[in-house]
Design a protein around this motif. Structure first.
Motif, PDB file in Angstrom:
ATOM      1  N   GLN A 147      -9.399  13.181   3.525  1.00 46.46           N
ATOM      2  CA  GLN A 147      -8.887  11.892   3.999  1.00 46.46           C
ATOM      3  C   GLN A 147      -7.360  11.833   3.870  1.00 46.46           C
ATOM      4  OE1 GLN A 147     -10.808   8.940   5.413  1.00 46.46           O
ATOM      5  NE2 GLN A 147     -11.698  10.928   5.937  1.00 46.46           N
ATOM      6  N   GLN A 148      -6.737  12.897   4.372  1.00 49.06           N
ATOM      7  CA  GLN A 148      -5.290  13.045   4.262  1.00 49.06           C
ATOM      8  C   GLN A 148      -4.727  13.523   5.589  1.00 49.06           C
ATOM      9  OE1 GLN A 148      -4.096  16.272   1.709  1.00 49.06           O
ATOM     10  NE2 GLN A 148      -2.017  15.499   1.463  1.00 49.06           N
ATOM     11  N   PRO A 149      -3.608  12.941   6.059  1.00 55.13           N
ATOM     12  CA  PRO A 149      -3.004  13.452   7.298  1.00 55.13           C
ATOM     13  C   PRO A 149      -2.394  14.838   7.092  1.00 55.13           C
ATOM     14  CG  PRO A 149      -1.686  11.654   6.377  1.00 55.13           C
ATOM     15  CD  PRO A 149      -2.912  11.752   5.535  1.00 55.13           C
ATOM     16  N   ILE A 150      -2.491  15.641   8.140  1.00 56.33           N
ATOM     17  CA  ILE A 150      -1.978  17.018   8.132  1.00 56.33           C
ATOM     18  C   ILE A 150      -1.209  17.237   9.428  1.00 56.33           C
ATOM     19  CG2 ILE A 150      -2.676  19.457   8.361  1.00 56.33           C
ATOM     20  CD1 ILE A 150      -5.078  18.818   6.549  1.00 56.33           C
ATOM     21  N   VAL A 151      -0.095  17.942   9.344  1.00 59.15           N
ATOM     22  CA  VAL A 151       0.608  18.392  10.548  1.00 59.15           C
ATOM     23  C   VAL A 151       0.702  19.911  10.500  1.00 59.15           C
ATOM     24  CG1 VAL A 151       2.714  18.324  11.912  1.00 59.15           C
ATOM     25  CG2 VAL A 151       1.906  16.250  10.784  1.00 59.15           C
ATOM     26  N   HIS A 152       0.185  20.541  11.541  1.00 58.74           N
ATOM     27  CA  HIS A 152       0.155  22.009  11.651  1.00 58.74           C
ATOM     28  C   HIS A 152       1.110  22.424  12.757  1.00 58.74           C
ATOM     29  CE1 HIS A 152      -2.443  25.845  12.535  1.00 58.74           C
ATOM     30  NE2 HIS A 152      -1.414  26.115  11.752  1.00 58.74           N
ATOM     31  N   MET A 195       0.844  -1.194   0.000  1.00 55.51           N
ATOM     32  CA  MET A 195       0.000   0.000   0.000  1.00 55.51           C
ATOM     33  C   MET A 195       0.880   1.245   0.000  1.00 55.51           C
ATOM     34  SD  MET A 195      -3.244   0.670   2.478  1.00 55.51           S
ATOM     35  CE  MET A 195      -2.932   2.020   3.563  1.00 55.51           C
ATOM     36  N   ALA A 196       0.544   2.203  -0.851  1.00 54.85           N
ATOM     37  CA  ALA A 196       1.357   3.423  -0.959  1.00 54.85           C
ATOM     38  C   ALA A 196       1.257   4.242   0.323  1.00 54.85           C
ATOM     39  CB  ALA A 196       0.888   4.251  -2.151  1.00 54.85           C
ATOM     40  N   GLN A 197       2.367   4.877   0.683  1.00 51.81           N
ATOM     41  CA  GLN A 197       2.346   5.755   1.851  1.00 51.81           C
ATOM     42  C   GLN A 197       1.607   7.045   1.503  1.00 51.81           C
ATOM     43  OE1 GLN A 197       6.635   5.968   2.757  1.00 51.81           O
ATOM     44  NE2 GLN A 197       6.193   4.892   4.644  1.00 51.81           N
ATOM     45  N   PRO A 198       0.957   7.667   2.485  1.00 50.76           N
ATOM     46  CA  PRO A 198       0.194   8.882   2.186  1.00 50.76           C
ATOM     47  C   PRO A 198       1.109  10.086   2.010  1.00 50.76           C
ATOM     48  CG  PRO A 198       0.171   8.455   4.541  1.00 50.76           C
ATOM     49  CD  PRO A 198       0.882   7.290   3.897  1.00 50.76           C
ATOM     50  N   THR A 199       0.594  11.074   1.303  1.00 51.91           N
ATOM     51  CA  THR A 199       1.245  12.385   1.313  1.00 51.91           C
ATOM     52  C   THR A 199       0.780  13.121   2.560  1.00 51.91           C
ATOM     53  OG1 THR A 199       1.360  12.503  -1.086  1.00 51.91           O
ATOM     54  CG2 THR A 199       1.483  14.586   0.108  1.00 51.91           C
ATOM     55  N   ILE A 200       1.735  13.625   3.339  1.00 54.32           N
ATOM     56  CA  ILE A 200       1.418  14.327   4.587  1.00 54.32           C
ATOM     57  C   ILE A 200       1.593  15.820   4.333  1.00 54.32           C
ATOM     58  CG2 ILE A 200       1.985  14.572   7.030  1.00 54.32           C
ATOM     59  CD1 ILE A 200       3.413  11.746   6.691  1.00 54.32           C
ATOM     60  N   ALA A 201       0.507  16.551   4.405  1.00 53.46           N
ATOM     61  CA  ALA A 201       0.552  17.996   4.168  1.00 53.46           C
ATOM     62  C   ALA A 201       0.944  18.716   5.463  1.00 53.46           C
ATOM     63  CB  ALA A 201      -0.797  18.494   3.676  1.00 53.46           C
ATOM     64  N   THR A 202       1.840  19.682   5.376  1.00 51.90           N
ATOM     65  CA  THR A 202       2.248  20.448   6.559  1.00 51.90           C
ATOM     66  C   THR A 202       1.975  21.934   6.357  1.00 51.90           C
ATOM     67  OG1 THR A 202       4.531  20.784   5.812  1.00 51.90           O
ATOM     68  CG2 THR A 202       4.072  18.781   7.085  1.00 51.90           C
ATOM     69  N   ASN A 233       3.812  22.556   0.488  1.00 54.13           N
ATOM     70  CA  ASN A 233       3.303  23.526  -0.499  1.00 54.13           C
ATOM     71  C   ASN A 233       1.805  23.424  -0.744  1.00 54.13           C
ATOM     72  OD1 ASN A 233       5.997  24.468  -1.051  1.00 54.13           O
ATOM     73  ND2 ASN A 233       6.311  22.599  -2.240  1.00 54.13           N
ATOM     74  N   GLN A 234       1.233  22.263  -0.454  1.00 54.58           N
ATOM     75  CA  GLN A 234      -0.175  22.026  -0.761  1.00 54.58           C
ATOM     76  C   GLN A 234      -1.116  22.882   0.097  1.00 54.58           C
ATOM     77  OE1 GLN A 234      -2.490  18.246   0.466  1.00 54.58           O
ATOM     78  NE2 GLN A 234      -1.549  17.688  -1.475  1.00 54.58           N
ATOM     79  N   LEU A 235      -0.893  22.863   1.411  1.00 51.13           N
ATOM     80  CA  LEU A 235      -1.825  23.538   2.318  1.00 51.13           C
ATOM     81  C   LEU A 235      -1.846  25.058   2.169  1.00 51.13           C
ATOM     82  CD1 LEU A 235      -1.793  21.568   5.691  1.00 51.13           C
ATOM     83  CD2 LEU A 235      -3.725  21.978   4.179  1.00 51.13           C
ATOM     84  N   PRO A 236      -0.687  25.725   2.021  1.00 52.97           N
ATOM     85  CA  PRO A 236      -0.762  27.181   1.835  1.00 52.97           C
ATOM     86  C   PRO A 236      -1.657  27.590   0.664  1.00 52.97           C
ATOM     87  CG  PRO A 236       1.482  26.551   2.346  1.00 52.97           C
ATOM     88  CD  PRO A 236       0.707  25.267   2.147  1.00 52.97           C
ATOM     89  N   GLN A 237      -1.775  26.721  -0.346  1.00 55.70           N
ATOM     90  CA  GLN A 237      -2.681  27.017  -1.457  1.00 55.70           C
ATOM     91  C   GLN A 237      -4.123  26.660  -1.091  1.00 55.70           C
ATOM     92  OE1 GLN A 237      -1.137  24.915  -4.880  1.00 55.70           O
ATOM     93  NE2 GLN A 237       0.898  25.850  -4.680  1.00 55.70           N
ATOM     94  N   LEU A 238      -4.300  25.497  -0.463  1.00 51.27           N
ATOM     95  CA  LEU A 238      -5.654  25.045  -0.126  1.00 51.27           C
ATOM     96  C   LEU A 238      -6.381  25.984   0.826  1.00 51.27           C
ATOM     97  CD1 LEU A 238      -5.446  21.174   0.356  1.00 51.27           C
ATOM     98  CD2 LEU A 238      -6.951  22.408  -1.203  1.00 51.27           C
TER      99      LEU A 238
END
Length: 269
Positions: A36-41, A1-8, A238-243
């Motif tokens: 359905q994605q892990p996030i670290v803030h 199973m592929a590892q998830p992308t973790i957005a920070t 880079n994902q979250l600053p846009q989202l």
């Protein structure tokens, strides 16, 4: 199973952005469930005392609040339980968001996950979980080194996501922080005895830098947290600053911000 992308996401709030910290927490919780994605803030506040819901029951709270403001601290009432903690430029908050049903992780399992995360960041330090009774905001999952607390945790859950929130004292004057909260409770209790509130002893709290016996910046700590994250998936800063600029997220954020505004009114009733 592929590892998830973790957005920070890393944010350092200005004094006028005080309420954004917990508004973002609620909005990111909704985003975690949706994607359905892990996030670290990673986030920080300037000199602030963050009160828990129980602190509203202090008999002389208004006197304690006046004292805090005289010492130059802002005050924030968070939307979760627990008791007062200090935020400043030497304290890092790490919020780990996970897509999860309510029964995916027990409360204890979620705390153990964050405990292992912190232990992996500083593997040379003997970090253990367990209540440090005379610390500020004592809890079953305080993190400590040789009996001195470095961090505390709390959780929030929805039907499809959870967040484990950690504050960790990286550097700075931990004695001063502890004395501040010690004085706050002494004033706010006005001579009454109430074992729901801690009798803070500065000797039972410390910082990671002091325990390492070497300088440590918050940025260096974040880099170490990210190194450990990268063992579990691709880390994407880079994902979250846009989202978070998207209209749907901004609508969640505005709603959560207004909830926080209403909550603060309780401090002045």
């Amino acid at each position: 199973m592929a590892q998830p992308t973790i957005a920070t996401l890393t944010q350092r709030y200005q004094p006028e952005e005080l309420l954004d910290s917990f508004a973002y927490m609620n909005a990111l919780l909704a985003l975690t469930a949706q994607r359905q994605q892990p996030i670290v803030h990673y986030w920080q506040l300037p000199t602030t005392v963050i009160l828990g819901l129980l602190d509203q029951q202090l008999p002389a709270l208004s006197a304690g609040l006046t004292q805090l403001k005289k010492t130059g601290y802002q005050v924030l009432l968070r939307n979760s339980g627990g008791l007062a903690v200090v935020a400043d430029t030497g304290v890092l908050n790490v919020s780990l968001f996970l897509p999860a049903q309510r029964d995916t992780y027990s409360i204890e399992a979620a705390y153990q996950l964050m405990t292992r995360y912190v232990q992996a960041v500083w593997p040379t330090l003997p970090i253990v979980a367990g209540e440090i009774k005379q610390s500020y905001c004592p809890g079953d999952y305080d993190l400590s080194i040789n009996g001195q607390k470095i961090a505390g945790m709390s959780q929030r859950r929805t039907a499809n996501a959870l967040v484990i929130m950690l504050y960790i004292s990286i550097n700075g004057d931990q004695d001063q922080r502890s004395q501040l909260i010690q004085a706050f409770y002494t004033t706010s209790l006005a001579g009454q005895l109430d074992d729901r509130f801690p009798q803070v002893d500065p000797a039972v709290m410390t910082t990671v830098a002091d325990q390492l016996n070497q300088p440590l910046t918050v940025d260096q700590a974040i880099a170490r947290f990210n190194q450990i994250l990268a063992q579990h998936g691709a880390v994407d800063p880079n994902q979250l600053p846009q989202l978070i600029e998207e209209p749907e997220f901004q609508a969640h954020l505005t709603h959560a911000y207004h909830d926080m505004q209403r909550r603060q009114q309780r401090l002045h009733q």
